[in-house]
Design an enzyme around this catalytic site. Structure first.
Site, mmCIF file in Angstrom:
data_model
loop_
_atom_site.group_PDB
_atom_site.id
_atom_site.type_symbol
_atom_site.label_atom_id
_atom_site.label_comp_id
_atom_site.label_asym_id
_atom_site.label_seq_id
_atom_site.Cartn_x
_atom_site.Cartn_y
_atom_site.Cartn_z
ATOM 1 C CG HIS A 1 -2.051 0.948 1.150
ATOM 2 N ND1 HIS A 1 -1.928 2.299 1.355
ATOM 3 C CD2 HIS A 1 -3.372 0.722 0.871
ATOM 4 C CE1 HIS A 1 -3.102 2.877 1.226
ATOM 5 N NE2 HIS A 1 -4.006 1.950 0.928
ATOM 6 C CG HIS B 1 -8.072 12.910 0.081
ATOM 7 N ND1 HIS B 1 -8.156 13.914 -0.863
ATOM 8 C CD2 HIS B 1 -6.839 12.345 -0.074
ATOM 9 C CE1 HIS B 1 -7.026 13.952 -1.563
ATOM 10 N NE2 HIS B 1 -6.216 13.016 -1.098
#
Length: 203
Positions: free
Chosen positions: A25, A129
Site C-alpha cells: 500500500h 480527503h
C-alpha cells in the site's frame, strides 16, 4: 517574544504504525517508519511533543455522528476497507485515527498556551480527503478540520486560514468549510491528480 515561544515542536510516534494498510500500500507503516527515524535525529532543542487521543465529541466537531459510528463499526467488524470508499483499515485503525487527531489538538493547545511557536505533526492515517460524512483517499478523520473548529470552540478564534500543500486537492477540508465565511482554505496541488477536484475557480 520569550525564548519559549520561539521554539519549534515536533510530534511523531510509533503508535501510528499500528494502522495496517497491507502489503504494497502506498500509505504504509513502513513509509511512516522512515519519516519517524529521520525525525528522531533532529536537534534536542526541537521539542518532542506528546500526543493524546481525541474524544468522540472532538471528532464530531468536523464529522457527522453517523460517519463516526460507521468507522467504529467497520473496524470492529474486521473490515479491510471503509465502506465509504478507498480507505484501507485494520483492527487498530479507529483508535489510531483518533490518536492522530488528538495529537494535532495537543499541538494546537501548546501553541495557544504560548509554550511553542509552531509544531510539525507527523501522524497517520492522513486526513484531508475525509469529508464530514465520508472517508476516502486513505483518510479516516480530517485532523486539520477538527483542529480548526477546536480553535474556535475552545480557544475563541474567529478567523482561521488553512494552507494545504500536497500533490492532491484536499477535497474533504474544502467540503467541510466551503460555506463557512470564517475559515479560509487554500489548496496548492497538482492539477488532474486524485480526487480530480480542485480546478481553479471551482469548488
Amino acid at each position: 517574544m520569550t525564548p519559549e515561544t520561539t521554539r519549534l515542536g515536533v510530534h511523531y510516534d510509533a503508535r501510528y504504525e499500528r494502522h495496517d494498510t497491507g502489503n504494497g500500500h502506498p500509505e504504509s507503516a513502513g513509509r511512516y517508519r522512515v519519516l519517524r527515524d529521520a525525525l528522531a535525529g533532529l536537534e534536542p532543542k526541537i521539542v518532542r511533543l506528546q500526543g493524546r487521543t481525541a474524544t468522540v465529541a472532538e471528532i464530531l466537531l468536523a464529522h457527522e455522528a453517523h460517519y463516526h459510528d460507521l468507522v467504529y463499526r467497520d473496524v470492529e467488524d474486521f473490515a479491510n476497507v471503509l465502506r465509504t470508499g478507498d480507505t484501507a483499515i485494520s483492527i487498530e485503525s479507529y483508535e489510531v485515527a483518533r490518536e492522530a487527531t488528538g495529537a494535532v489538538l495537543a499541538a494546537v493547545d501548546a501553541v495557544m498556551r504560548g509554550e511553542l511557536k509552531r509544531v510539525f505533526c507527523a501522524v497517520r492515517p492522513p486526513g484531508h480527503h475525509a469529508t464530514s460524512g465520508r472517508g476516502m483517499g486513505f483518510c479516516i478523520f480530517n485532523h486539520v478540520a477538527v483542529a480548526a473548529n477546536y480553535l474556535r470552540t475552545h480557544h475563541g478564534l474567529e478567523r482561521i486560514a488553512i494552507v494545504d500543500w500536497d500533490v492532491h486537492h484536499g477535497n474533504g477540508t474544502e467540503e467541510i468549510f466551503v460555506e463557512d465565511p470564517h475559515v479560509f482554505y487554500l489548496s496548492l496541488h497538482e492539477s488532474g491528480a486524485y480526487p480530480g477536484s480542485g480546478a481553479a475557480g471551482n469548488h
